[in-house]
Write an enzyme that holds these catalytic residues in place. Structure first.
Site, PDB file in Angstrom:
ATOM      1  N   ASP A   1      39.304  45.486  28.717  1.00 13.96           N
ATOM      2  CA  ASP A   1      37.959  45.776  29.231  1.00 13.96           C
ATOM      3  C   ASP A   1      38.051  46.104  30.722  1.00 13.96           C
ATOM      4  OD1 ASP A   1      38.622  43.024  29.798  1.00 13.96           O
ATOM      5  OD2 ASP A   1      36.546  42.722  30.408  1.00 13.96           O
TER       6      ASP A   1
ATOM      7  N   GLU B   1      37.830  39.957  30.137  1.00 11.87           N
ATOM      8  CA  GLU B   1      38.301  39.323  31.368  1.00 11.87           C
ATOM      9  C   GLU B   1      37.365  39.628  32.515  1.00 11.87           C
ATOM     10  OE1 GLU B   1      40.184  38.267  35.007  1.00 11.87           O
ATOM     11  OE2 GLU B   1      39.678  40.327  34.483  1.00 11.87           O
TER      12      GLU B   1
HETATM   13 ZN   LIG Z   1      42.189  42.573  35.699  1.00 10.94          ZN
END
Ligand SMILES: [Zn+2]
Length: 454
Positions: free
Chosen positions: A97, A159
């Protein structure tokens, strides 16, 4: 140092294999960058699912058994391939992501259309962290057909949104991620040409501070003078968070000391874009201030905009405050201290509330032992110079989750970023020659680990 586990020839062969692979690795990286996999909730989550599937496909092509897993959050990809009998095992982490692109007008080229300029590949995620994903793929490809170690690849999908379901993923699938070494390719190197192991990271918290002074907004001519407005009260309160030298004024927070690396004010000014005449704040070496001391930033405010302003005393105002913490600081203890400071310094009896929005622990590795020796040797092989141990001022909160879940594993934090990467900012980019060295180092590391098995 004499080379114990690999010959110079073996190292050279791996480097050549990786060099030959780089064009296809780069093409695969560009394809991933074209998928706008922003994990923030206001973006299309079908794109995050699409990038998970693209990563899964890359891993399947290398012979891994792959599963896309979701535990109430964004999809993560777990792949595994066995090594030779008795060989060590490695888990390779990255995330697929990305951060939102921000204001596209700030970009010199479209964020999701990768393009090369001056040896750098520009695009959101071109470095953070899709290049981390491809570094793992490159290392696997360099050993195609004769992988020296057992490998598990774990590519997270949230994340950049604080890894909310990672604890559930570790709970459910953690056994599959256990390994002798965990390589986390989500950080960077010290400078172009100088590799680094990241051995400390700061923790962080985010709070919302709300200030109220009136039960409704009132005319500034009728009431201004005796009645305080909430915006001024908020600003006065925020101003107490630093002392006159610019150090964080919240009492009781942990403070550490950075390794003695050369980093002068001129470099910091150039890299940060600090305007001429603007002073650095705080005391201690610059790296201590960046890596081992707390810092406080006001990152957003709810106040009337300039365009909509009227002659009114505002009844309420709010600010979002981000605090970075020394690597070993307990974030909840830090929140208590910040909250107490804000309540104690409420100006003019204003009503102050503080809400904890997010918190994450820092990380401080004991980066010693045979696995770290092999990691450092791999850097030396790929760059031709000694790596340095560095800290990072930012946070990768999940690393402390990994450290807690896998206390026996050597956690090796690497990455593709360099001081010009601008991860999270406009014009994020990847230095392509450094990227090739990152890929070579990882491929060599797998070979070194495989050669050390007893
Ligand atoms: Zn990163």
């Amino acid at each position: 140092m004499t080379d114990d586990v690999l010959t110079a020839d073996q190292i050279q062969q791996i480097r050549e294999r990786v060099d030959a692979l780089m064009p296809e690795v780069r093409a695969d990286l560009e394809a991933l960058v074209r998928i706008p996999s922003v994990s923030a909730a206001s973006f299309d989550q079908a794109e995050v699912a699409r990038s998970a599937e693209a990563v899964a496909e890359l891993l399947r092509a290398e012979g891994l058994e792959v599963e896309v897993v979701s535990e109430g959050g964004r999809p993560a990809v777990i792949g595994h391939i066995d090594g030779p009998e008795g060989a060590p095992t490695v888990t390779l982490y990255a995330h697929h992501d990305v951060q939102p692109p921000g204001d596209e007008g700030d970009w010199d080229s479209a964020p999701f259309e990768p393009i090369e300029r001056d040896g750098r590949l520009y695009g959101r995620g071109a470095a953070d962290d899709k290049a981390g994903v491809l570094a793992h793929i490159a290392a696997l490809r360099a050993h195609r057909g004769s992988l020296p170690v057992g490998v598990t690849v774990f590519v997270e999908g949230e994340e950049e949104s604080g890894s909310p379901s990672l604890p559930a993923i570790l709970e459910r699938h953690g056994d599959r991620l256990a390994a002798d070494a965990i390589v986390i390719a989500d950080s960077g190197n010290w400078a172009i040409g100088t590799p680094a192991l990241t051995t400390t990271l700061r923790g962080g918290i985010r709070v919302v501070v709300r200030v109220e002074t009136l039960d409704h907004s009132v005319h500034s001519g009728m009431f201004g003078g005796p009645a305080p407005d909430a915006v001024t009260a908020l600003i006065k309160l925020l101003a107490t968070l630093h002392d006159d030298e610019g150090n964080v004024a919240v009492q009781g927070l942990e403070v550490g000391e950075a390794a003695d690396l050369d980093y002068d004010e001129a470099r910091f000014r150039a890299e940060s874009g600090l305007l001429d005449g603007v002073e650095l704040i705080g005391t201690g070496s610059i790296l201590t201030r960046l890596w081992n001391k707390p810092s406080i930033t006001t990152i957003g405010m709810d106040v009337t905009s300039v365009a909509k302003a009227s002659n009114t005393l505002a009844a309420r105002a709010a600010a979002k405050v981000s605090m970075r913490l020394a690597p070993t600081q307990d974030p909840l203890a830090a929140f208590e201290l910040l909250q107490q400071h804000l309540l104690d310094h409420a100006p003019w009896g204003a009503k102050v509330t503080v809400e904890l929005e997010e918190h994450g622990s820092g990380f401080a590795a004991d980066a010693n032992g045979p696995l770290y020796d092999q990691a450092r040797a791999s850097f030396r092989d790929a760059w031709g110079v000694e790596p340095v141990d560095m800290g990072v001022g930012g946070s990768i909160p999940f690393i402390s989750d990994f450290a807690a879940r896998f206390p026996q594993a050597a956690i090796i934090v690497t990455g593709v970023e360099d001081p010009d990467t601008r991860a999270h900012g406009a014009n994020e980019s990847l230095h392509l020659e450094e990227f090739a060295r990152v890929c070579a180092a990882e491929a060599i590391f797998l070979a070194r680990l495989g050669a050390t098995r007893s």
